[in-house]
Scaffold this active site. Structure first.
Site, PDB file in Angstrom:
ATOM      1  N   HIS A 135      22.441  12.667  19.277  1.00 25.64           N
ATOM      2  CA  HIS A 135      22.794  12.334  20.660  1.00 25.64           C
ATOM      3  C   HIS A 135      21.578  11.817  21.422  1.00 25.64           C
ATOM      4  CE1 HIS A 135      26.486  14.531  19.757  1.00 25.64           C
ATOM      5  NE2 HIS A 135      25.713  15.515  19.334  1.00 25.64           N
ATOM      6  N   SER A 188       6.720 -13.892  22.970  1.00 30.38           N
ATOM      7  CA  SER A 188       7.360 -14.185  24.251  1.00 30.38           C
ATOM      8  C   SER A 188       6.707 -15.414  24.851  1.00 30.38           C
ATOM      9  CB  SER A 188       7.214 -12.989  25.204  1.00 30.38           C
ATOM     10  OG  SER A 188       7.558 -13.347  26.527  1.00 30.38           O
TER      11      SER A 188
END
Length: 456
Positions: free
Chosen positions: A171, A296
């Protein structure tokens, strides 16, 4: 515009064409024409090898060699000639028949029996067998070897990182530790199962006439056991599995089975890609940089997990195509409709996207470098994961409400090693158990992780 990597509509043949080049001779129009030619030749040879069909005498060694050479040496010029004939016939399978009649005209022995080319066949007899040969070659020479490369690369990670402890997350929250190697072993084991299922799919084909009952065959040669003849041709002449019960078309159930199996492998690989992406984001893996690469256009520091992202995206496309093929192909109205024809021309599209993805995952794996220091630091920051073994030992010795006591100490809190040791000292446990528990650290609490990895 001329067709090239720059002008291709699909990136499978354009931007990523270098990664899918092995599929061109299999799934292209050239490939389909090649397999159709092979099937027609093998059918004629089978007829000639059958004594009951007296009108096609047994071929001489030279005649068989002549036919074998047409099949073995099929080239682009041959394919272009078939397409030229098709412009007149407006029928692609008939164009192959006429092409072969042109070829055998050079040998009187074969020219004399040229009307037995495509004898008693419906177009689908030639097409379904061609698709079977196509898929068998693609599976055995491209798909399975590429999948094996992926599995072997992940197995290597499992071996290399077998004893490197990892904070698990269930989780998204800290959970009982494992090792990075064991997590890789989990993936490799799942993939091995799918590899076997892909390899074990029966590649089926039929050659039984217009509606599957050998109507035309029996009308010409009622004494021939065409059912047996068909089985021998499919299994021996072509080397695939025989489907004895069909309509005009082989129902394509096996294609659904094959692509659903590949899609399951792809789904596991998506799971792997996402997990590795997450491990990179957490700093568990570093990526080796390549000189000259840019991450980038505006942020010079970026080293993005682009290979795993590329793989995930292409696997999604592959599975979308596979899902449509698996859902559509087994459905055909009555004895057949033509909706499968255009869909079958896309068999290579899903495979192409899958191969692109496998290549990208392998490239991404080659750049990975585990960040051992970051993994150990994270474990040392999460001593609360030892609440599980402590409360389990407390249960063994009958201490009241062990779970609740550890919950009060640790739930939603950060505790360090000293706090855990103090808690252990306050328990009514045998001295040797206290010593054992206090010696335990998050990095050592890994169960059989190493042993299970070694058994893979």
């Amino acid at each position: 515009m001329e067709l090239s990597a720059l002008t291709a509509v699909s990136p499978v043949d354009g931007r990523y064409g270098s990664k899918t080049i092995a599929l061109r001779s299999i799934f292209s129009e050239f490939g389909l024409l090649k397999y159709r030619t092979i099937v027609e030749i093998r059918w004629l040879q089978k007829l000639a090898a059958t004594a009951e069909i007296a009108e096609v005498p047994a071929f001489s060694a030279e005649a068989n060699q002549f036919l074998d050479a047409i099949a073995a040496n099929f080239n682009e010029a041959d394919a272009l000639r078939i397409k030229e004939i098709e412009r007149t016939t407006n029928h692609d399978v008939k164009a192959v028949e006429y092409f072969l009649k042109e070829k055998v005209a050079a040998m009187p022995e074969l020219h004399a029996v040229n009307e037995f080319i495509h004898f008693a066949c419906t177009s689908e007899d030639i097409n379904n067998t061609s698709h079977a040969l196509m898929l068998k070659e693609a599976r055995d020479t491209v798909i399975l070897p590429e999948i094996r490369n992926v599995i072997d690369a992940i197995r290597k990670l499992a071996e290399e990182y077998r004893d490197i402890p990892l904070l698990s997350r269930t989780h998204g929250q800290p959970a009982s530790p494992s090792t990075m190697g064991k997590e890789m072993a989990n993936v490799a084991y799942r993939m091995e199962r799918q590899y076997k299922q892909i390899a074990n799919v029966e590649i089926l084909a039929k050659i039984n006439g217009a509606v599957g009952n050998y109507n035309a065959h029996l009308s010409a040669y009622p004494t021939v056991d065409w059912h047996k003849f068909s089985e021998e041709f499919i299994t021996e002449s072509l080397g695939v599995d025989w489907n004895p019960y069909t309509t005009q078309i082989e129902p394509h159930d096996y294609i659904a089975e094959l692509f659903e199996a590949v899609a399951r492998f792809n789904t596991i690989l998506i799971d792997f890609d996402r997990d590795v992406w997450g491990y990179i984001a957490l700093g568990h893996f570093k990526q080796r940089t390549i000189a000259g690469e840019i991450g980038s256009s505006t942020m010079p520091h970026k080293v993005n997990p682009i290979d795993f992202e590329n793989s995930e995206g292409n696997l999604g496309l592959a599975n979308a195509v596979f899902t449509h093929l698996a859902q559509k192909l087994p459905i055909s109205r009555w004895q057949r409709d033509l909706t499968d024809s255009t869909v079958l021309r896309n068999l290579g599209v899903g495979v192409g996207y899958a191969i692109i993805a496998y290549t990208s995952t392998l490239k991404g794996i080659s750049k990975l470098e585990v960040n051992r220091d970051a993994l150990l630091a994270e474990l040392d920051h999460n001593w609360e994961v030892l609440a599980e073994p402590i409360q389990t030992v407390m249960r063994r010795y009958g201490i009241e409400k062990p779970y609740e006591k550890l919950k009060e100490l640790t739930r939603g809190k950060r505790v360090d090693g000293e706090a855990m040791r103090q808690f252990i000292d306050g328990l009514a446990l045998p001295a040797e158990e206290k010593t054992r528990l206090k010696a335990m650290t998050p990095a050592s609490y890994i169960g059989y992780a190493i042993e299970l990895t070694d058994k893979l």
